[in-house]
Design a protein around this motif. Structure first.
Motif, mmCIF file in Angstrom:
data_model
loop_
_atom_site.group_PDB
_atom_site.id
_atom_site.type_symbol
_atom_site.label_atom_id
_atom_site.label_comp_id
_atom_site.label_asym_id
_atom_site.label_seq_id
_atom_site.Cartn_x
_atom_site.Cartn_y
_atom_site.Cartn_z
ATOM 1 N N ALA A 8 75.060 89.700 50.751
ATOM 2 C CA ALA A 8 76.508 89.502 50.602
ATOM 3 C C ALA A 8 76.770 88.548 49.454
ATOM 4 O O ALA A 8 75.893 87.790 49.039
ATOM 5 N N THR A 9 77.975 88.611 48.930
ATOM 6 C CA THR A 9 78.457 87.567 48.018
ATOM 7 C C THR A 9 79.406 86.696 48.831
ATOM 8 O O THR A 9 80.326 87.205 49.473
ATOM 9 N N CYS A 10 79.164 85.392 48.820
ATOM 10 C CA CYS A 10 79.925 84.460 49.650
ATOM 11 C C CYS A 10 80.615 83.420 48.773
ATOM 12 O O CYS A 10 80.036 82.939 47.796
ATOM 13 N N THR A 23 76.492 68.904 47.431
ATOM 14 C CA THR A 23 76.472 69.643 48.692
ATOM 15 C C THR A 23 77.430 70.818 48.570
ATOM 16 O O THR A 23 78.629 70.623 48.349
ATOM 17 N N LEU A 24 76.874 72.015 48.690
ATOM 18 C CA LEU A 24 77.682 73.227 48.615
ATOM 19 C C LEU A 24 78.169 73.606 50.008
ATOM 20 O O LEU A 24 77.405 73.591 50.970
ATOM 21 N N GLU A 25 79.437 73.952 50.087
ATOM 22 C CA GLU A 25 80.023 74.460 51.329
ATOM 23 C C GLU A 25 80.403 75.915 51.071
ATOM 24 O O GLU A 25 81.264 76.209 50.248
ATOM 25 N N VAL A 26 79.708 76.820 51.758
ATOM 26 C CA VAL A 26 79.828 78.245 51.481
ATOM 27 C C VAL A 26 80.339 78.967 52.724
ATOM 28 O O VAL A 26 79.868 78.714 53.839
ATOM 29 N N ALA A 27 81.313 79.861 52.544
ATOM 30 C CA ALA A 27 81.880 80.630 53.654
ATOM 31 C C ALA A 27 81.045 81.886 53.886
ATOM 32 O O ALA A 27 80.922 82.719 52.993
ATOM 33 N N PHE A 28 80.466 81.993 55.081
ATOM 34 C CA PHE A 28 79.625 83.135 55.434
ATOM 35 C C PHE A 28 80.403 84.142 56.269
ATOM 36 O O PHE A 28 81.243 83.770 57.097
ATOM 37 N N ASN A 44 70.632 81.224 47.609
ATOM 38 C CA ASN A 44 71.946 81.231 46.985
ATOM 39 C C ASN A 44 71.745 81.443 45.489
ATOM 40 O O ASN A 44 71.163 80.576 44.812
ATOM 41 N N ASN A 45 72.189 82.590 44.972
ATOM 42 C CA ASN A 45 71.897 82.966 43.577
ATOM 43 C C ASN A 45 70.402 82.910 43.298
ATOM 44 O O ASN A 45 69.963 82.537 42.207
ATOM 45 N N GLY A 46 69.615 83.242 44.333
ATOM 46 C CA GLY A 46 68.166 83.291 44.181
ATOM 47 C C GLY A 46 67.456 81.983 44.419
ATOM 48 O O GLY A 46 66.222 81.934 44.394
ATOM 49 N N VAL A 47 68.207 80.897 44.665
ATOM 50 C CA VAL A 47 67.613 79.574 44.882
ATOM 51 C C VAL A 47 67.437 79.344 46.377
ATOM 52 O O VAL A 47 68.409 79.420 47.140
ATOM 53 N N CYS A 48 66.221 79.064 46.798
ATOM 54 C CA CYS A 48 65.950 78.787 48.206
ATOM 55 C C CYS A 48 66.514 77.422 48.568
ATOM 56 O O CYS A 48 66.082 76.394 48.051
ATOM 57 N N LEU A 49 67.516 77.420 49.469
ATOM 58 C CA LEU A 49 68.145 76.182 49.921
ATOM 59 C C LEU A 49 68.057 76.083 51.438
ATOM 60 O O LEU A 49 68.025 77.100 52.139
ATOM 61 N N THR A 50 68.053 74.858 51.929
ATOM 62 C CA THR A 50 67.957 74.603 53.365
ATOM 63 C C THR A 50 69.337 74.353 53.953
ATOM 64 O O THR A 50 70.128 73.574 53.400
ATOM 65 N N VAL A 51 69.626 75.010 55.060
ATOM 66 C CA VAL A 51 70.891 74.785 55.760
ATOM 67 C C VAL A 51 70.883 73.374 56.350
ATOM 68 O O VAL A 51 69.981 73.004 57.108
ATOM 69 N N THR A 52 71.891 72.574 55.998
ATOM 70 C CA THR A 52 71.964 71.199 56.501
ATOM 71 C C THR A 52 73.028 71.030 57.584
ATOM 72 O O THR A 52 72.958 70.095 58.385
ATOM 73 N N LYS A 53 73.997 71.939 57.609
ATOM 74 C CA LYS A 53 75.060 71.853 58.617
ATOM 75 C C LYS A 53 75.763 73.196 58.714
ATOM 76 O O LYS A 53 75.887 73.913 57.718
ATOM 77 N N SER A 81 81.684 83.067 43.698
ATOM 78 C CA SER A 81 80.833 83.662 44.719
ATOM 79 C C SER A 81 79.371 83.512 44.341
ATOM 80 O O SER A 81 79.015 83.565 43.156
ATOM 81 N N VAL A 82 78.523 83.320 45.352
ATOM 82 C CA VAL A 82 77.077 83.286 45.148
ATOM 83 C C VAL A 82 76.445 84.458 45.889
ATOM 84 O O VAL A 82 76.926 84.892 46.937
ATOM 85 N N ASN A 83 75.362 84.988 45.305
ATOM 86 C CA ASN A 83 74.585 86.011 45.991
ATOM 87 C C ASN A 83 73.794 85.354 47.109
ATOM 88 O O ASN A 83 73.086 84.376 46.879
#
Length: 207
Positions: A8-10, A23-28, A44-53, A81-83
């Protein structure tokens, strides 16, 4: 690990900036949000990020200074939007190719050719990375697994199908934009190994 098949693009709804950390806040979307836990890995845009909240449909990711320097996440603004792709799970179908979520470099959009027959992106990249990019090979672009079209000493072309344009943010690209690039790890290992073996043999013959 990821497959390069964007789910999805979010929308980025907020960016909380601190010294050396965003800190990115992204709507899923609901189906993408289901079962998502703190500590999970998400591309997110191919970057592996860890969910913090996780708060309702909002998912938070911390992006450290090094990641901001190496990727286009530093250029994000609210409303973009991010992939997004959640991490690969055992038994999942692999439709793309294995990606780690570790970005090697960025490529710049130098040309866009959009007609009724095709949608092509031409990307410019540091020449050293072209050692790992081959015609009909794979490359991760903003987290999307794509097949390489034409190649040159300083870049390559992508031929994008309508489905890719519909499911990713690549249709929103403009000339001058930077895209995250992850080269195929197997290709990198093979090229580096061959170069190392040839260099050793050359040195042995020179002696």
């Amino acid at each position: 690990m990821f497959t390069g098949i964007v789910q999805a693009t979010c929308e980025v709804v907020a960016i909380h900036k601190k010294d050396g950390l965003n800190t990115l806040e992204v709507a899923f979307e609901p189906d993408l949000h289901e079962g998502l836990a703190i500590g999970a890995s998400v591309a997110n845009n191919g970057v592996c990020l860890t969910v913090t909240k996780v708060v309702d449909d909002r998912v938070f990711f911390d992006v450290v200074e090094e990641t901001l320097r190496l990727t286009n996440l530093a250029n994000l603004s609210i409303g973009q939007s991010v992939n997004v792709e959640r991490s690969l799970t055992f038994g999942s179908e692999i439709g793309g190719h294995i990606l780690s979520g570790h970005i090697h470099t960025k490529a710049k959009v130098v040309d866009i050719s959009h007609t009724e027959q095709h949608y092509d992106l031409t990307l410019g990249i540091e020449p050293k990375w072209m050692d790992y990019i081959f015609y009909k090979g794979f490359v991760g672009v903003n987290g999307s697994s794509l097949t390489v079209g034409e190649v040159s000493d300083s870049g390559f072309k992508l031929h994008l199908i309508p489905e890719t344009l519909k499911l990713t943010n690549l249709s929103q690209c403009k000339v001058g934009d930077e895209l995250n690039i992850e080269i195929d790890s197997q290709t990198q290992v093979i090229v580096d190994t061959v170069e190392r073996v040839l260099a050793r043999r050359f040195n042995e013959q020179a002696c």
